[in-house]
Design a protein around this motif. Sequence first.
Motif, PDB file in Angstrom:
ATOM      1  N   ASP A 120       0.806  -1.223   0.000  1.00 51.36           N
ATOM      2  CA  ASP A 120       0.000   0.000   0.000  1.00 51.36           C
ATOM      3  C   ASP A 120       0.838   1.272   0.000  1.00 51.36           C
ATOM      4  O   ASP A 120       0.527   2.224  -0.704  1.00 51.36           O
ATOM      5  N   GLU A 121       1.871   1.297   0.814  1.00 46.80           N
ATOM      6  CA  GLU A 121       2.675   2.509   0.974  1.00 46.80           C
ATOM      7  C   GLU A 121       3.933   2.508   0.113  1.00 46.80           C
ATOM      8  O   GLU A 121       4.408   3.562  -0.290  1.00 46.80           O
ATOM      9  N   GLY A 122       4.497   1.329  -0.126  1.00 44.72           N
ATOM     10  CA  GLY A 122       5.755   1.254  -0.857  1.00 44.72           C
ATOM     11  C   GLY A 122       5.605   0.957  -2.334  1.00 44.72           C
ATOM     12  O   GLY A 122       6.582   1.007  -3.072  1.00 44.72           O
ATOM     13  N   GLY A 123       4.393   0.584  -2.756  1.00 44.63           N
ATOM     14  CA  GLY A 123       4.177   0.295  -4.161  1.00 44.63           C
ATOM     15  C   GLY A 123       4.740  -1.043  -4.620  1.00 44.63           C
ATOM     16  O   GLY A 123       4.886  -1.285  -5.812  1.00 44.63           O
ATOM     17  N   PHE A 124       5.050  -1.931  -3.695  1.00 44.70           N
ATOM     18  CA  PHE A 124       5.551  -3.255  -4.042  1.00 44.70           C
ATOM     19  C   PHE A 124       4.408  -4.081  -4.633  1.00 44.70           C
ATOM     20  O   PHE A 124       3.267  -3.979  -4.188  1.00 44.70           O
ATOM     21  N   GLY A 125       4.741  -4.927  -5.594  1.00 43.34           N
ATOM     22  CA  GLY A 125       3.784  -5.917  -6.053  1.00 43.34           C
ATOM     23  C   GLY A 125       3.639  -6.990  -4.996  1.00 43.34           C
ATOM     24  O   GLY A 125       4.454  -7.079  -4.066  1.00 43.34           O
ATOM     25  N   GLY A 126       2.629  -7.828  -5.122  1.00 48.40           N
ATOM     26  CA  GLY A 126       2.365  -8.864  -4.119  1.00 48.40           C
ATOM     27  C   GLY A 126       3.539  -9.779  -3.856  1.00 48.40           C
ATOM     28  O   GLY A 126       3.944  -9.977  -2.715  1.00 48.40           O
ATOM     29  N   ARG A 127       4.110 -10.367  -4.910  1.00 50.36           N
ATOM     30  CA  ARG A 127       5.233 -11.287  -4.734  1.00 50.36           C
ATOM     31  C   ARG A 127       6.468 -10.557  -4.204  1.00 50.36           C
ATOM     32  O   ARG A 127       7.189 -11.061  -3.350  1.00 50.36           O
ATOM     33  N   ALA A 128       6.720  -9.351  -4.703  1.00 45.77           N
ATOM     34  CA  ALA A 128       7.877  -8.569  -4.240  1.00 45.77           C
ATOM     35  C   ALA A 128       7.743  -8.228  -2.757  1.00 45.77           C
ATOM     36  O   ALA A 128       8.724  -8.274  -2.014  1.00 45.77           O
ATOM     37  N   ALA A 129       6.531  -7.906  -2.306  1.00 45.09           N
ATOM     38  CA  ALA A 129       6.309  -7.586  -0.891  1.00 45.09           C
ATOM     39  C   ALA A 129       6.575  -8.811  -0.023  1.00 45.09           C
ATOM     40  O   ALA A 129       7.217  -8.717   1.029  1.00 45.09           O
ATOM     41  N   VAL A 130       6.108  -9.960  -0.458  1.00 41.65           N
ATOM     42  CA  VAL A 130       6.330 -11.195   0.301  1.00 41.65           C
ATOM     43  C   VAL A 130       7.821 -11.513   0.366  1.00 41.65           C
ATOM     44  O   VAL A 130       8.351 -11.853   1.432  1.00 41.65           O
ATOM     45  N   GLU A 131       8.513 -11.397  -0.767  1.00 38.53           N
ATOM     46  CA  GLU A 131       9.948 -11.672  -0.771  1.00 38.53           C
ATOM     47  C   GLU A 131      10.717 -10.681   0.102  1.00 38.53           C
ATOM     48  O   GLU A 131      11.668 -11.057   0.786  1.00 38.53           O
ATOM     49  N   ALA A 132      10.306  -9.422   0.089  1.00 35.53           N
ATOM     50  CA  ALA A 132      10.959  -8.422   0.941  1.00 35.53           C
ATOM     51  C   ALA A 132      10.801  -8.792   2.413  1.00 35.53           C
ATOM     52  O   ALA A 132      11.761  -8.712   3.189  1.00 35.53           O
ATOM     53  N   VAL A 133       9.605  -9.216   2.801  1.00 39.33           N
ATOM     54  CA  VAL A 133       9.374  -9.610   4.195  1.00 39.33           C
ATOM     55  C   VAL A 133      10.184 -10.856   4.532  1.00 39.33           C
ATOM     56  O   VAL A 133      10.753 -10.961   5.624  1.00 39.33           O
ATOM     57  N   GLU A 134      10.278 -11.800   3.606  1.00 43.25           N
ATOM     58  CA  GLU A 134      11.095 -12.988   3.848  1.00 43.25           C
ATOM     59  C   GLU A 134      12.561 -12.600   4.068  1.00 43.25           C
ATOM     60  O   GLU A 134      13.209 -13.121   4.979  1.00 43.25           O
ATOM     61  N   LEU A 135      13.073 -11.688   3.258  1.00 45.94           N
ATOM     62  CA  LEU A 135      14.452 -11.223   3.440  1.00 45.94           C
ATOM     63  C   LEU A 135      14.636 -10.557   4.805  1.00 45.94           C
ATOM     64  O   LEU A 135      15.632 -10.811   5.500  1.00 45.94           O
ATOM     65  N   LEU A 136      13.698  -9.713   5.170  1.00 48.55           N
ATOM     66  CA  LEU A 136      13.779  -9.039   6.472  1.00 48.55           C
ATOM     67  C   LEU A 136      13.697 -10.040   7.617  1.00 48.55           C
ATOM     68  O   LEU A 136      14.420  -9.912   8.615  1.00 48.55           O
ATOM     69  N   CYS A 137      12.837 -11.044   7.484  1.00 53.80           N
ATOM     70  CA  CYS A 137      12.738 -12.083   8.522  1.00 53.80           C
ATOM     71  C   CYS A 137      14.043 -12.860   8.638  1.00 53.80           C
ATOM     72  O   CYS A 137      14.530 -13.092   9.750  1.00 53.80           O
ATOM     73  N   TRP A 138      14.608 -13.268   7.519  1.00 55.40           N
ATOM     74  CA  TRP A 138      15.872 -14.021   7.564  1.00 55.40           C
ATOM     75  C   TRP A 138      16.959 -13.212   8.240  1.00 55.40           C
ATOM     76  O   TRP A 138      17.710 -13.736   9.063  1.00 55.40           O
ATOM     77  N   ALA A 139      17.060 -11.948   7.888  1.00 52.36           N
ATOM     78  CA  ALA A 139      18.081 -11.094   8.499  1.00 52.36           C
ATOM     79  C   ALA A 139      17.850 -10.970  10.001  1.00 52.36           C
ATOM     80  O   ALA A 139      18.795 -11.017  10.794  1.00 52.36           O
ATOM     81  N   THR A 140      16.604 -10.831  10.391  1.00 50.71           N
ATOM     82  CA  THR A 140      16.270 -10.648  11.803  1.00 50.71           C
ATOM     83  C   THR A 140      16.481 -11.923  12.598  1.00 50.71           C
ATOM     84  O   THR A 140      17.079 -11.903  13.679  1.00 50.71           O
TER      85      THR A 140
END
Length: 174
Positions: A120-140
């Motif tokens: 909604d705020e970043g303009g990510f597509g659905g798959r890109a948003a999911v992958e971004a969250v997966e990357l953030l989770c892995w890092a965390t």
Amino acid sequence: MTPSELTREEIVRAAVEILQKHGLDAVSMRTVAARLGVSPVPLYSRVGNKEALLDAVADALLADVAPAPRTGEAWQNYAVRWVSALRDRLTTIPDMRRLLGLRRSPFLPAATVLVAILRDEGGFGGRAAVEAVELLCWATIGSAVLQGVTSEQADHLFDLHIRYLVQGLERDFG
């Protein structure tokens, strides 16, 4: 408390208390039942087997981890607050690696919030948003189990890693 009055939430809460005080190895249907003053039999009908109990414990530990979004907050700032809240919670869970290792479901409620903000705020597509969250989770998650460095070094490396990751996401998707 009679076994018929026992709720799933009470069982899970008792298991979380045992985990927090004694570690994952102490969590069993028998120890949870003893803590509640009942036999193990009603636990099975309310939560299933031990794996189902551990799934419920993991879900309970991460249920409220996602911070509330702030009005007008940039997705980049929210993402940093989100990973910081997740890391803070993960570092307080005894035997976190063993409890959460292969379980994805505990992360879903928190991840859903961040995926929505990225879309909604970043303009990510659905798959890109999911992958971004997966990357953030892995890092965390990786930073929460990092060993061999001081807590100050771990904090510094985590902040640096997240900053670079968010900048890369912004460059590629935002």
